[in-house]
Design an enzyme around this catalytic site. Structure first.
Site, PDB file in Angstrom:
ATOM      1  CB  SER A  98       7.613 -21.411  -8.334  1.00 15.27           C
ATOM      2  OG  SER A  98       8.226 -22.232  -7.849  1.00 15.27           O
ATOM      3  CG  ASP A 248      10.749 -24.734  -9.485  1.00 16.20           C
ATOM      4  OD1 ASP A 248      12.039 -24.480 -10.009  1.00 16.20           O
ATOM      5  OD2 ASP A 248      10.407 -23.938  -8.208  1.00 16.20           O
ATOM      6  CG  ASP A 250      10.585 -20.470 -10.097  1.00 11.00           C
ATOM      7  OD1 ASP A 250      10.754 -21.876  -9.989  1.00 11.00           O
ATOM      8  OD2 ASP A 250      10.474 -19.667  -9.133  1.00 11.00           O
TER       9      ASP A 250
END
Length: 463
Positions: A98, A248, A250
């Site tokens: 992430s 962000d 991902d």
């Protein structure tokens, strides 16, 4: 190797090569197959980090050895992996860390239909079984190993999102998008542009950092940190844009910047999207409409939900928890302070791109600016989340109760939450699941009250 170090409350995450290795991934994937069965194939996708393709291959090996057929969907955003899980009604593994720095990687696990997996709902079993495999030095081999195929779902994903939010008739908008060298650099052109072969929308996209690069050469892919929004805020003003969007790493979370360069609260976004979804299903004749919000979203969120004739459902903080609550309640939408947004029409999973499309649709359907739209749903003063490192979280929370408990109701739904009787302020103090941190959030009708409560709470937390 101790998997307790990398298996967190809702996912798996660790330092590549030290904590998070191909050996661990192979064992975890095989253990996940043992948890979910082999009736359906296992979907495996990955982000743009340099280590991700090899981890995806290691997971495919472990899953195949355990008897599962595997569908490799390659480069994708996390919500694209949820789409594949929902579309194929199959469990999925997404390789991503992430917003974490480049030296990290991890796994997000989904049951079939994009349902979440947490320690309480199977992840602990996966961890313990994988640890047994590692300790024994082998993975039990199925009588019939599974096959492996590759499939690209990006075009289907883009078409599905377009079917949920119609942007074709909005006024023209100039949109600056900061992908932070993450997966938004692939999904934004597909969904909002013509990269997947779909019709052009009345959007002029100004791209920032669309090159996929897991070293994050421009800034961290963590828009929750205000320092990572500075480039986008400046670009929105310089380009005279209507709105800015920040994804962000991902691309499952999206943050919004108004035309003045101001950051729009995820709670304001939650209120806007909640109202749109309530109005949509009410128009279709649905009467008992529920919308989820976690306990630290702004008070404007449940107020907006209730004013629209729907029922606000208050939950603990946490991605898998809210997915479970979406299914349990049949809620049409769920919003979190962290910019995770959940949709019933997306299998109850979170999708930052879909939330962004709702905001674009709302902005483009009238003549209000983004700052005007945001101000309507930002009437209160908020501290934002403040993290403090503590040695004894329980003692710090008790000090908060002793000081503030006499002013209002105290509940322990998630840590300590205190609401002042007259409704003028509330505070929340929660312990981190993974670090020795206490997370403080305060909101009040007046900034002076918010600052007073915030400052005293921090004094108490820090002893």
């Amino acid at each position: 190797m101790h998997l307790n170090e990398i298996v967190k409350a809702y996912d798996v995450r660790g330092l590549v090569g030290q904590q998070f290795t191909e050996e661990a991934v192979t064992a975890l994937a095989a253990a996940f197959v043992a948890e979910v069965g082999t009736e359906r194939p296992l979907i495996i996708g990955h982000d743009m980090r340099a280590s991700s393709p090899a981890f995806a291959d290691a997971a495919a090996e472990g899953a195949s050895r355990a008897g599962a057929d595997v569908v490799l969907i390659g480069l994708c955003s996390t919500d694209e992996s949820y789409f594949a899980s929902g579309l194929l009604d199959a469990p999925a593994i997404m390789f991503t860390a992430s917003h974490n720095p480049a030296e990290y990687n991890g796994m997000k696990l989904s049951r079939r239909g994009a349902q979440g997996v947490s320690l309480e709902t199977g992840l602990a079993n996966v961890r313990d079984r994988a640890q047994e495999y590692l300790d024994a030095g082998s993975i039990p081999a199925a009588a019939h190993p599974g096959g492996i195929e590759r499939r690209d779902v990006l075009a289907d994903y883009a078409a599905h999102l377009r079917s949920l939010v119609d942007l074709s008739g909005i006024r023209p908008l100039k949109v600056v998008v900061d992908a932070a060298n993450g997966m938004g650099g692939m999904t934004v052109p597909a969904v909002l542009g013509q990269g997947a072969g779909l019709a052009a929308l009345p959007l002029q996209i100004v791209p920032m950092f669309f090159d996929l690069d897991g070293t994050f050469p421009n800034h961290e892919a963590n828009p929750l940190d205000p320092r990572n929004l500075v480039d986008l805020q400046r670009a929105v003003v310089e380009h005279g844009a209507d709105i800015g969007l920040a994804f962000d790493g991902d691309a499952d979370r999206c943050f919004v910047i108004d035309e003045r360069g101001g950051a729009v609260s995820p709670s304001a976004v939650s209120a806007v999207v909640a109202l749109r979804e309530i109005e949509r299903v009410r128009a279709d004749g649905e009467e008992d409409v529920k919308v989820i919000h976690n306990l630290i979203t702004s008070r404007i969120v449940p107020e907006t939900i209730a004013a629209a004739g729907a029922t606000p459902v208050r939950t603990r903080v946490g991605h898998s928890l809210i997915k479970d609550a979406m299914h349990a309640t049949g809620a049409v939408f769920g919003g979190e302070h962290s910019a995770h947004y959940y949709f019933r029409d997306f299998w109850g999973a979170d999708n930052g791109m879909l939330a962004a499309m709702h905001v674009l649709a709302e902005l483009g359907s009238g003549d209000r600016t983004m700052s005007e739209l945001a101000s309507k749903y930002s009437p209160y003063a908020a501290s934002g989340e403040i993290n403090s490192r503590v040695d004894d979280a329980a003692a710090a929370q008790q000090r908060i109760i002793d000081e503030f408990g006499r002013f209002g109701d105290v509940d322990d739904l998630d840590g300590v939450f205190i609401g002042e009787y007259a409704g003028q302020w509330w505070l929340s103090v929660r312990a981190s699941n993974t670090e020795p941190l206490l997370r403080l959030n305060v909101e009040a009708e007046k900034r002076v009250d918010m600052e007073r409560v915030r400052d005293r709470a921090l004094e108490l937390i820090n002893g």
